[in-house]
Write a protein that holds these residues in place. Structure first.
Motif, PDB file in Angstrom:
ATOM      1  N   CYS A 190       0.846  -1.200   0.000  1.00  0.00           N
ATOM      2  CA  CYS A 190       0.000   0.000   0.000  1.00  0.00           C
ATOM      3  C   CYS A 190       0.877   1.244   0.000  1.00  0.00           C
ATOM      4  O   CYS A 190       1.796   1.366   0.826  1.00  0.00           O
ATOM      5  N   GLU A 191       0.588   2.138  -0.905  1.00  0.00           N
ATOM      6  CA  GLU A 191       1.344   3.388  -0.968  1.00  0.00           C
ATOM      7  C   GLU A 191       1.205   4.167   0.340  1.00  0.00           C
ATOM      8  O   GLU A 191       0.233   4.020   1.071  1.00  0.00           O
ATOM      9  N   ALA A 192       2.184   5.020   0.598  1.00  0.00           N
ATOM     10  CA  ALA A 192       2.194   5.822   1.817  1.00  0.00           C
ATOM     11  C   ALA A 192       1.692   7.247   1.521  1.00  0.00           C
ATOM     12  O   ALA A 192       1.870   7.718   0.402  1.00  0.00           O
ATOM     13  N   PRO A 193       1.088   7.896   2.516  1.00  0.00           N
ATOM     14  CA  PRO A 193       0.797   7.400   3.852  1.00  0.00           C
ATOM     15  C   PRO A 193      -0.294   6.343   3.814  1.00  0.00           C
ATOM     16  O   PRO A 193      -1.001   6.203   2.814  1.00  0.00           O
ATOM     17  N   LEU A 194      -0.427   5.647   4.923  1.00  0.00           N
ATOM     18  CA  LEU A 194      -1.313   4.495   4.942  1.00  0.00           C
ATOM     19  C   LEU A 194      -2.776   4.895   4.774  1.00  0.00           C
ATOM     20  O   LEU A 194      -3.548   4.156   4.162  1.00  0.00           O
ATOM     21  N   ALA A 195      -3.161   6.019   5.321  1.00  0.00           N
ATOM     22  CA  ALA A 195      -4.558   6.459   5.247  1.00  0.00           C
ATOM     23  C   ALA A 195      -4.624   7.941   5.601  1.00  0.00           C
ATOM     24  O   ALA A 195      -3.621   8.528   5.990  1.00  0.00           O
TER      25      ALA A 195
ATOM     26  N   PHE B  59       2.338  -7.610   4.285  1.00  0.00           N
ATOM     27  CA  PHE B  59       1.809  -6.254   4.080  1.00  0.00           C
ATOM     28  C   PHE B  59       2.973  -5.279   4.181  1.00  0.00           C
ATOM     29  O   PHE B  59       3.716  -5.279   5.158  1.00  0.00           O
ATOM     30  N   GLN B  60       3.116  -4.468   3.170  1.00  0.00           N
ATOM     31  CA  GLN B  60       4.188  -3.458   3.183  1.00  0.00           C
ATOM     32  C   GLN B  60       3.598  -2.086   2.937  1.00  0.00           C
ATOM     33  O   GLN B  60       2.820  -1.891   1.995  1.00  0.00           O
ATOM     34  N   THR B  61       3.980  -1.126   3.780  1.00  0.00           N
ATOM     35  CA  THR B  61       3.610   0.270   3.546  1.00  0.00           C
ATOM     36  C   THR B  61       4.719   0.918   2.734  1.00  0.00           C
ATOM     37  O   THR B  61       5.901   0.688   2.988  1.00  0.00           O
ATOM     38  N   GLY B  62       4.335   1.749   1.785  1.00  0.00           N
ATOM     39  CA  GLY B  62       5.308   2.275   0.823  1.00  0.00           C
ATOM     40  C   GLY B  62       6.134   3.459   1.296  1.00  0.00           C
ATOM     41  O   GLY B  62       6.326   4.412   0.525  1.00  0.00           O
ATOM     42  N   PHE B  63       6.606   3.413   2.530  1.00  0.00           N
ATOM     43  CA  PHE B  63       7.590   4.420   2.958  1.00  0.00           C
ATOM     44  C   PHE B  63       8.944   3.981   2.409  1.00  0.00           C
ATOM     45  O   PHE B  63       9.549   3.020   2.890  1.00  0.00           O
TER      46      PHE B  63
ATOM     47  N   GLU C  85       4.423  -0.066  11.387  1.00  0.00           N
ATOM     48  CA  GLU C  85       5.341   1.073  11.207  1.00  0.00           C
ATOM     49  C   GLU C  85       4.700   2.128  10.303  1.00  0.00           C
ATOM     50  O   GLU C  85       4.864   3.339  10.520  1.00  0.00           O
ATOM     51  N   GLY C  86       3.975   1.663   9.306  1.00  0.00           N
ATOM     52  CA  GLY C  86       3.267   2.591   8.429  1.00  0.00           C
ATOM     53  C   GLY C  86       2.219   3.383   9.183  1.00  0.00           C
ATOM     54  O   GLY C  86       2.039   4.579   8.965  1.00  0.00           O
TER      55      GLY C  86
END
Lengths: 411, 295
Positions: free
Chosen positions: A128-133, A153-157, A380-381
C-alpha cells in the motif's frame, strides 16, 4: 530491506561503520527475484503508472489485472498493461482473478482502506502506498486487517528500502556523526497540484489533494515520507509538533496550504525543522541530520557525509568520491564503493542505479516469494502516518500538539 | 496574455506557451504536459543511472524488460528511421559516443557487434525490449526531445488546450493552433539577415547542427553528431532544418541529414533546409517542397 548483513553493520561500532563505506556490497548484493508473481493494481493514475513502469523491470512479475473508478485512466492503463484486464472496482478485480498473489494499492490516500481490507480478506499480499490512510482510524483498521491476515503487508515508505539511506543509517546508528543535535528537511517544487479535468465532478475526484475534506496536504502527501526517514534513523518518534503555513503561491481559491513549516520535536530535545512549498523548487527534496562530528544529507537517489573538521580521518577516505557544496565538501555515499574503487570507476557509482520505488517493490516481492522481512510493516506505516496526521492537525489548528504513545498505537 | 510554463529535462529547457481563456485550466494542463516530459526524461536519459535506458544497458545480453508504450513506440520509430535513413540515424550509439568522449571520459572503441541495430529486439506482443549483446546501449538524444514534445502536445489536446507552442531547448519546436488573430507561430532559425524564418501551424520543426557540441578523444575533437557508418564526425551539411507533422520525425531526420543521410531519402511528408559550409541555406532536394521562408 533488512538483511542479516545489515543487522551486523548496525551493531558494529563507529570504527567499522567507516569501513562499511567500502563494504557496501553487503547492501548492494541483491539477488534477482526468481519466482513468478501475479499482481493486481488498484488505481492507475500517476502513482499507478509509476508502479507499472518499475514492475516492468521484473521479468518474473506479471501484472494480470488492474482497476480504477476513472474511465479515462482505465483506458490509458489498457495501453500500459496490455496483457492485463481492467476492472471498475477492486471487488470485481479480485473476483475475476482469484489467482493473484499480490495487490498493489495506489489509490488516493483517503481510499486506501477498502482495497487493502478486501485484498487481505481475499488472501492476497498487499503493498500500500504511503501514507497508509488519511485518518488514524482508517490506518488502524488497515493495520488490524494486515495483522489478522497472516499475509505480507508493506507500507510504501520508501526511505526504509533505499540502499543509500540504508548505508547512511548504518553510519548514523553507529556514531559516525556522533550526537544528533538538529535535523532539517524540505520538499520544494513549483507546481500548482491542479490536475486538469473539464468535468467538475471528475475534477473534484482527481484533485483530492486540494480537497480539504480528505487531504492530508503537504504534511501527508510529501512530508510523511520524509518524517519516516527520521523515525527510522533515530528509532523513535516525535513527541510534539507545531506547524504553520498558508496559501502563498497559488491564490486560486484553494484552502489547502501550499507552503508549510513544521517543527517536530523528539524526546531528547532534538528537533526536525521541515518545510515544503509548491511555489519554488530550489534545492528540491532532501533530508539533513547534523551531529557533533558530521552531517548526513540525503536526496533519495544520492547521499553525502559532511565531516566536522575535528572528526577523525579514516583510511577509506582516500578512495572517497567528493562533491563540493559551496564551502562544504561532501563525501558521496556509494552503494558499491569497494568494487568500483578497485576498478577505478568510483565516479560511476554516484547515484542509485534504480528508482527508490524499485527497491521498495523488490523488497515486497521478495517478502512474497521468499518470506523476507518487509522494510516497512503496517504497524510502522501506521505510526508514521499518525505523525503526518498530527502535523496536518497542528497546521489546521494553528497550535502545537503533543504526540503521545496512544496516538501512535494500533489500538 | 499567453501563459508560459517551463521545466528542465533532457539536458535542456522545455517550454510551453499556451493561450486560452481559463488560466487555471491552462496551467493544470500545461503542468500535466510537463510532467509527461519529465517522466519521459527519466526513462530515456542517457546520463541518469536510474533511467530505463540505463537499465536496458545493464541488462544487455540478458532478459527482456516490459516498457511503457511511449518507449516501445519510440524504439519502433528508431528502427524504422534507421532503415529509412540508410543507417545515418542510429539509436545504439551510446558506446560510440562514450568512446568519442561525448559521454564523460573517452573509452576504447566499441565492438562492431554492439552497434548492430538487429540487436535491438522488440517484442510487440508483450511490449518488451531487449538488447541482445553485452556492451550495447541506447542513446535516444537524437529523437527524444521531439518524441517528448509529441507526447506533451497529445496531453494538451486531450485536455482541450489547442492553442500552444512547445519547444525543447529551442532546437525542436511543435506548434498547435496559433494565437487568436494570427495565421501561424513564427519561428526564426538562428539570427541574422539570412536566417530562415518558419511559419508553423499544426506542425513541427527541428534543427540540428554538426558542431553545436564538441567531444574530445585520442582521435582529436569532433562534433556531437557522428556518422554511425564511419564512427567519425558527420560529413553532412553544417546544419539541417526539418519540418513535418511530428516533432519526433523532424528531430530524428534533422540529425540523420547532418550525419550524412542522402536528402533524397527524406520521406515525402517532411521538408528540409540544409546549411552549407558558407552558411547558406538550401532546400534539401531539388523539386522538394519547401517550408515557408521569410528571409
Amino acid at each position: 530491506m533488512t538483511t542479516p548483513d545489515r543487522r551486523t553493520l548496525l551493531m558494529a561500532g563507529a570504527s567499522t561503520a567507516a569501513a562499511s563505506l567500502l563494504q557496501p556490497e553487503l547492501l548492494a548484493a541483491r539477488p534477482r527475484l526468481s519466482a513468478p508473481v501475479r499482481v493486481g493494481l488498484v488505481g492507475v493514475g500517476r502513482q499507478g503508472r509509476a508502479l507499472l513502469a518499475e514492475l516492468g523491470k521484473f521479468e518474473t512479475v506479471t501484472v494480470a489485472a488492474y482497476c480504477d473508478t476513472d474511465e479515462r485512466r482505465l483506458s490509458s492503463a489498457a495501453r500500459r498493461a496490455r496483457d492485463a484486464q481492467g476492472h471498475p472496482d477492486v471487488a470485481s478485480m479480485l473476483a475475476a482473478h482469484p489467482d493473484l498473489d499480490a495487490v498493489l494499492v495506489a489509490t488516493p490516500t483517503h481510499k486506501h482502506r477498502q482495497p487493502c481490507e478486501e485484498a487481505l480478506a481475499a488472501g492476497k499480499h498487499v503493498y500500500c502506498e504511503a501514507p497508509l490512510a488519511h485518518t488514524v482510524s482508517d490506518a488502524r483498521a488497515i493495520a488490524a486487517a494486515a495483522a489478522s491476515s497472516g499475509k505480507v503487508f508493506q507500507t510504501g515508505f520508501q526511505g526504509r528500502a533505499n540502499p543509500v539511506y540504508g548505508l547512511a543509517r548504518s553510519f548514523v546508528r553507529s556514531g559516525a556523526i556522533r550526537d544528533m543535535v538538529t535535523m532539517r528537511a524540505q520538499t520544494n517544487e513549483k507546481n500548482s497540484w491542479q490536475t486538469p479535468a473539464s468535468d467538475p465532478a471528475r475534477s473534484k475526484e482527481l484533485n483530492w489533494r486540494l480537497d480539504s475534506e480528505v487531504t492530508l496536504g503537504l504534511p501527508g502527501e510529501v512530508g510523511a515520507q520524509q518524517f519516516d526517514v527520521f523515525h527510522w534513523f533515530r528509532g523513535d518518534y516525535p513527541v510534539k509538533v507545531e506547524a504553520e503555513g498558508g496559501v502563498l503561491a497559488w491564490r486560486d481559491g484553494r484552502t489547502v496550504a501550499d507552503t508549510v513549516h513544521a517543527r517536530l520535536t523528539f524526546k531528547d530535545g532534538a528537533a526536525l525543522d521541515w518545510a515544503a512549498t509548491l511555489g519554488n523548487s530550489y534545492e528540491g527534496t532532501h533530508e539533513v541530520m547534523m551531529g557533533t562530528m558530521g552531517a548526513v544529507k540525503l536526496a533519495w537517489s544520492h547521499g553525502w557525509l559532511f565531516k566536522e573538521a575535528d572528526a577523525p580521518t579514516q583510511g577509506w577516505e582516500v578512495y572517497a568520491n567528493r562533491q563540493q557544496f559551496h564551502n562544504d565538501e561532501g563525501i558521496t555515499l556509494i552503494a558499491e564503493a569497494t568494487k568500483l574503487a578497485s576498478q577505478g570507476k568510483l565516479k560511476e557509482g554516484v547515484g542509485l542505479p534504480n528508482r527508490p520505488l524499485w527497491y521498495a517493490l523488490d523488497d515486497f516481492l521478495k517478502a512474497v516469494t521468499e518470506g523476507a522481512e518487509v522494510p516497512c510493516s503496517a504497524e510502522e506505516g501506521l505510526r508514521a502516518t499518525a505523525v503526518a496526521i498530527k502535523v496536518q492537525e497542528s497546521l489546521l489548528a494553528g497550535e502545537a500538539l503533543a504526540i503521545t504513545d496512544a496516538d501512535l498505537s494500533s489500538k | 496574455m499567453p501563459l508560459r510554463l517551463a521545466c528542465p529535462a533532457m539536458g535542456t529547457r522545455f517550454e510551453l506557451v499556451l493561450a486560452g481563456q481559463r488560466e487555471a485550466h491552462l496551467r493544470a494542463a500545461g503542468e500535466a504536459a510537463l510532467a509527461e516530459v519529465r517522466t519521459l526524461h527519466s526513462a530515456w536519459s542517457a546520463f541518469a543511472r536510474d533511467s530505463l535506458v540505463a537499465h536496458l544497458a545493464r541488462e544487455a545480453g540478458g532478459g527482456w524488460t516490459r516498457v511503457d508504450p511511449e518507449t516501445f513506440e519510440l524504439l519502433e520509430r528508431c528502427v524504422a528511421l534507421h532503415r529509412a535513413s540508410d543507417g545515418a540515424f542510429h539509436p545504439l550509439l551510446a558506446p560510440l559516443l562514450t568512446a568519442a568522449g561525448l559521454r564523460g571520459a573517452a573509452s576504447s572503441p566499441p565492438s562492431p557487434a554492439s552497434l548492430e541495430v538487429s540487436g535491438l529486439q522488440l517484442d510487440a506482443e508483450r511490449g518488451a525490449v531487449r538488447l541482445a549483446k553485452p556492451g550495447m546501449g541506447l542513446d535516444l538524444g537524437a529523437i527524444a526531445k521531439g518524441a517528448a514534445l509529441d507526447a506533451a502536445a497529445a496531453i494538451l489536446e486531450e485536455e482541450e488546450v489547442t492553442c500552444a507552442l512547445l519547444h525543447g531547448g529551442t532546437s525542436t519546436v511543435l506548434a498547435l493552433d496559433p494565437p487568436p488573430g494570427r495565421a501561424s507561430w513564427r519561428v526564426a532559425v538562428g539570427s541574422g539577415p539570412t536566417a530562415p524564418v518558419l511559419d508553423l501551424r499544426r506542425s513541427a520543426m527541428s534543427v540540428s547542427a554538426a558542431r553545436s557540441r564538441v567531444g574530445t578523444s585520442e582521435a582529436g575533437s569532433q562534433g556531437h553528431i557522428l556518422d554511425p557508418r564511419t564512427g567519425r564526425g558527420a560529413a553532412g551539411p553544417q546544419a539541417a532544418v526539418v519540418t513535418g507533422a511530428r516533432a519526433a520525425d523532424c528531430d530524428g531526420w534533422s540529425t540523420a541529414l547532418v550525419a550524412g543521410a542522402s536528402p533524397a531519402l527524406l520521406p515525402n511528408a517532411l521538408e528540409a533546409l540544409l546549411q552549407d559550409s558558407e552558411g547558406h541555406w538550401h532546400p534539401a532536394a531539388a523539386g522538394a517542397a519547401q517550408p515557408t521562408i521569410h528571409s
